[in-house]
Design a protein around this motif. Structure first.
Motif, PDB file in Angstrom:
ATOM      1  N   UNK A   1       0.814  -1.219   0.000  1.00 27.87           N
ATOM      2  CA  UNK A   1       0.000   0.000   0.000  1.00 27.87           C
ATOM      3  C   UNK A   1       0.850   1.273   0.000  1.00 27.87           C
ATOM      4  N   UNK A   2       1.892   1.301   0.825  1.00 27.39           N
ATOM      5  CA  UNK A   2       2.708   2.517   0.910  1.00 27.39           C
ATOM      6  C   UNK A   2       3.338   2.830  -0.441  1.00 27.39           C
ATOM      7  N   UNK A   3       3.764   1.784  -1.149  1.00 27.31           N
ATOM      8  CA  UNK A   3       4.386   1.975  -2.454  1.00 27.31           C
ATOM      9  C   UNK A   3       3.390   2.516  -3.480  1.00 27.31           C
ATOM     10  N   UNK A   4       2.214   1.869  -3.533  1.00 29.55           N
ATOM     11  CA  UNK A   4       1.235   2.249  -4.554  1.00 29.55           C
ATOM     12  C   UNK A   4       0.652   3.626  -4.286  1.00 29.55           C
ATOM     13  N   UNK A   5       0.457   3.949  -2.991  1.00 33.50           N
ATOM     14  CA  UNK A   5      -0.163   5.235  -2.672  1.00 33.50           C
ATOM     15  C   UNK A   5       0.767   6.387  -3.019  1.00 33.50           C
ATOM     16  N   UNK A   6       2.070   6.107  -3.108  1.00 35.76           N
ATOM     17  CA  UNK A   6       3.033   7.166  -3.373  1.00 35.76           C
ATOM     18  C   UNK A   6       3.351   7.287  -4.862  1.00 35.76           C
ATOM     19  N   UNK A   7       2.706   6.474  -5.688  1.00 35.32           N
ATOM     20  CA  UNK A   7       3.010   6.548  -7.125  1.00 35.32           C
ATOM     21  C   UNK A   7       2.128   7.578  -7.816  1.00 35.32           C
ATOM     22  N   UNK A   8       2.799   8.547  -8.470  1.00 35.50           N
ATOM     23  CA  UNK A   8       2.037   9.651  -9.074  1.00 35.50           C
ATOM     24  C   UNK A   8       1.285   9.220 -10.327  1.00 35.50           C
ATOM     25  N   UNK A   9       1.641   8.065 -10.898  1.00 32.14           N
ATOM     26  CA  UNK A   9       1.016   7.654 -12.151  1.00 32.14           C
ATOM     27  C   UNK A   9      -0.260   6.845 -11.943  1.00 32.14           C
ATOM     28  N   UNK A  10      -0.630   6.583 -10.696  1.00 30.89           N
ATOM     29  CA  UNK A  10      -1.830   5.775 -10.447  1.00 30.89           C
ATOM     30  C   UNK A  10      -3.018   6.654 -10.067  1.00 30.89           C
ATOM     31  N   UNK A  11      -4.219   6.147 -10.307  1.00 29.28           N
ATOM     32  CA  UNK A  11      -5.417   6.934  -9.958  1.00 29.28           C
ATOM     33  C   UNK A  11      -5.476   7.311  -8.469  1.00 29.28           C
ATOM     34  N   UNK A  12      -4.801   6.534  -7.630  1.00 21.62           N
ATOM     35  CA  UNK A  12      -4.788   6.837  -6.194  1.00 21.62           C
ATOM     36  C   UNK A  12      -4.240   8.227  -5.912  1.00 21.62           C
ATOM     37  N   UNK A  13      -3.316   8.710  -6.757  1.00 21.60           N
ATOM     38  CA  UNK A  13      -2.674   9.997  -6.528  1.00 21.60           C
ATOM     39  C   UNK A  13      -3.523  11.159  -7.030  1.00 21.60           C
ATOM     40  N   UNK A  14      -4.649  10.828  -7.681  1.00 26.26           N
ATOM     41  CA  UNK A  14      -5.453  11.865  -8.332  1.00 26.26           C
ATOM     42  C   UNK A  14      -6.403  12.576  -7.381  1.00 26.26           C
ATOM     43  N   UNK A  15      -7.013  11.832  -6.501  1.00 24.64           N
ATOM     44  CA  UNK A  15      -8.123  12.381  -5.732  1.00 24.64           C
ATOM     45  C   UNK A  15      -7.706  13.316  -4.622  1.00 24.64           C
ATOM     46  N   UNK A  16      -8.709  13.870  -3.975  1.00 23.04           N
ATOM     47  CA  UNK A  16      -8.508  14.788  -2.876  1.00 23.04           C
ATOM     48  C   UNK A  16      -7.898  14.075  -1.671  1.00 23.04           C
ATOM     49  N   UNK A  17      -8.133  12.754  -1.596  1.00 26.25           N
ATOM     50  CA  UNK A  17      -7.648  11.976  -0.452  1.00 26.25           C
ATOM     51  C   UNK A  17      -6.287  11.355  -0.733  1.00 26.25           C
ATOM     52  N   UNK A  18      -5.668  11.721  -1.866  1.00 20.36           N
ATOM     53  CA  UNK A  18      -4.364  11.157  -2.201  1.00 20.36           C
ATOM     54  C   UNK A  18      -3.359  11.506  -1.110  1.00 20.36           C
ATOM     55  N   UNK A  19      -2.475  10.566  -0.814  1.00 22.17           N
ATOM     56  CA  UNK A  19      -1.480  10.846   0.217  1.00 22.17           C
ATOM     57  C   UNK A  19      -0.618   9.633   0.465  1.00 22.17           C
TER      58      UNK A  19
END
Lengths: 360, 226
Positions: free
Chosen positions: A221-239
């Motif tokens: 999770x820590x790795x994926x949440x920190x990747x700027x190329x994934x949709x996870x980094x797009x939203x307001x809750x990205x972090x």
């Protein structure tokens, strides 16, 4: 250790009226694996396919050493050694809580029982509810009973389908600690479907990102949440998600200090003991960047960082991937700031962290 | 005519209604389950056939059954080939005719009850190791209980209340096919109004109490369910 004995490998291809699912994944059979994605991404469908509640035209599913589905085999759901918790609890309305819990328990051979009813009742804190009918339970209580009922069959794999989604914020906070206890005290691997990033950040050891019936990414999770190329980094809750250790308390200012590979962070006084491992979440919108360390600022967490990657999230907005001594953190800044500071990969900057949330 | 004849008619009616209700619950439950869950194109025509006795004059139904079960009808030929003779004007014939006549009153409440069950509960039972039959008996049946009670009461009461079909298929044989409704008709034909009153009142009271209990029960179920 034989790798395949401790993994779940699933390959499903099926066309549904609204979308088509095409996944080929290998998931670890330990800890909590979150299946995360927006509504309609196929995460619940994938869970139902794994449970055998739905049948893909083209599917192959191996759990540990057991084949649950392939070209010639389809093990029906009642023969699969799993526990399933539905979003809407699905307690039997004609049975009281005790008999709901016993329903599955009575249907497994005595030799397969690894947990007792008492243990499960204790773990979920539902002792006082045993004589009640489901209609007289609150939403949070229902979900706890549903989790207990699924655990009572001593499953080899626990499937949770958005168990908190139907609950309001207060009820979520009531059930979440029980899910964390589950995580800490049981050996059972869990697949957890969610579209709430906070639940994933708190519970997941492994993360599978789904979108439009496809796997976008899988990993820590820590790795994926920190990747700027994934949709996870797009939203307001990205972090970012940071694994840290409690290193001290400042009683005078009521602060707690945690240490991680990138330095130290101060946050509001926590009840945690010194030396305790914690998960800390730093939202991208709470991180700003300066070229030189600032003085005369109210922000107390300022750490040296290096720019690793930059991506555009929305018109005028960028998300910056940072390296803080080996830990990845995200910052959200405007295009104007990217130009003004000359931000580019390799540049050394200072990250000003305004908000830090401790997760557990 | 006497009170003894009335008693014979009452006992025969109760026997007929009991046999028919038990058989209908056995036959109607799978039909109701199928109708509640199928997506087949056959569902509307089957539903229409099941519901036919509600709108058809009993004499029409009785006429066709009489023809079918008679010596030259397909059912009659079959029963004769088995050495059973023909069914009209026998208690068995009356049972067969009543099965058709009361079928919708048993199938429809059970079908509605099955259709109202959240299919998610059966899925939950499956994930708790229950096999299909186990799920049916431990989840579907208990949850459909109000439907079964309604079906039992209506099936019984409706069979007690039949007249036209009995007259066509059963005739008027004391102790065999002469049920209460036919007995009343006989009394009236014979100007024995006192004896007719006696039976009519019993039937009236029975029907009223039955429906009263049923509606009171259903109200309680609705109140609990909401």
């Amino acid at each position: 250790m034989n790798g395949s004995a401790n993994a779940l490998s699933a390959r499903f291809r099926h066309r549904y009226p609204a979308f088509s699912l095409d996944v080929d994944v290998r998931l670890p059979m330990r800890g909590v694996t979150a299946l995360f994605g927006p509504s309609g991404s196929g995460k619940t469908t994938l869970l139902r396919l794994i449970a055998g509640l739905e049948k893909a035209a083209d599917g192959q599913l191996t759990v540990g050493d057991a084949v649950w589905q392939d070209a010639g085999t389809f093990m029906p759901p009642h023969e699969r050694p799993l526990g399933y918790v539905f979003q809407d609890a699905r307690l039997f309305p004609h049975l009281d809580v005790r008999r709901n819990l016993e329903y599955g328990l009575q249907r497994i051979p005595a030799a397969a029982r690894q947990v007792s009813l008492d243990e499960v009742v204790e773990l979920l804190g539902i002792g006082p509810l045993m004589q009640r009918k489901p209609e007289r339970l609150s939403g949070g209580e229902r979900q706890r009973v549903a989790i207990a009922r699924a655990l009572a069959v001593s499953p080899r794999l626990l499937l949770l389908d958005e168990p908190l989604a139907a609950l309001d914020q207060a009820r979520k906070q009531e059930v979440l600690p029980y899910l964390e206890r589950l995580h800490d005290s049981l050996e059972i691997p869990v697949l957890y479907v969610s579209h709430a990033i906070e639940e994933v950040a708190r519970l997941a050891d492994h993360l599978l990102l789904l979108e439009a019936g496809q796997v976008v990414a899988a990993g820590a999770p820590a790795e994926l949440m920190a990747r700027v190329d994934l949709p996870l980094a797009q939203g307001n809750e990205a972090g970012a998600l940071i694994e840290a250790t409690v290193s001290g308390h400042d009683e005078a200012y009521q602060l707690t200090e945690v240490t991680f590979s990138g330095g130290r962070l101060s946050l509001a006084r926590q009840a945690a003991a010194i030396g305790q491992r914690v998960r800390v979440r730093v939202l991208a919108r709470d991180v700003s960047l300066t070229l030189a360390p600032q003085t005369g600022t109210s922000i107390i967490n300022i750490l040296p960082a290096r720019v690793v990657s930059i991506a555009t999230t929305s018109p005028g907005q960028s998300v910056i991937g940072l390296d803080l001594g080996g830990t990845a953190v995200l910052a959200r800044v405007t295009h104007k700031s990217v130009a003004a500071l000359g931000l580019k990969p390799g540049l050394d900057v200072h990250a000003q962290i305004k908000g830090v949330a401790i997760l557990k | 005519m006497s009170d003894a004849a009335n008693l014979t008619a009452i006992l025969l009616t109760v026997k007929l209604a009991t046999v028919v209700t038990i058989l209908l619950l056995l036959i109607g439950t799978p039909i109701a389950w199928w109708l509640a869950h199928t997506r087949s194109w056959l569902k509307p025509p089957i539903e229409a056939i099941v519901a036919l006795p509600i709108v058809l004059p009993p004499s029409v139904l009785g006429f066709y059954l009489l023809v079918a079960m008679g010596p030259n009808g397909p059912v009659g030929q079959f029963t004769q080939s088995l050495g059973l003779g023909t069914l009209p004007f026998t208690f068995t014939g009356l049972v067969v005719a009543s099965l058709f006549y009361s079928l919708p009153f048993v199938v429809q409440p059970i079908q509605n009850a099955f259709a109202a069950i959240n299919p998610g509960l059966l899925e939950a039972a499956a994930t708790l190791r229950a096999r299909p039959w186990d799920r049916f008996f431990t989840v579907a049946l208990p949850l459909a209980r109000p439907g079964f009670i309604t079906a039992t009461v209506l099936g019984f009461a409706h069979t007690v209340g039949e007249f036209g079909v009995v007259l066509m298929v059963g005739g008027n044989i004391p102790g065999q096919t002469r049920v209460v409704s036919v007995q009343i008709y006989d009394h009236v034909e014979a100007m024995e109004y006192g004896l007719a009153h006696e039976l009519a009142l019993i039937l009236m009271g029975f029907s009223f109490v039955t429906l009263l209990v049923l509606y009171a029960f259903n109200r309680r179920v609705v109140a609990f369910g909401s």
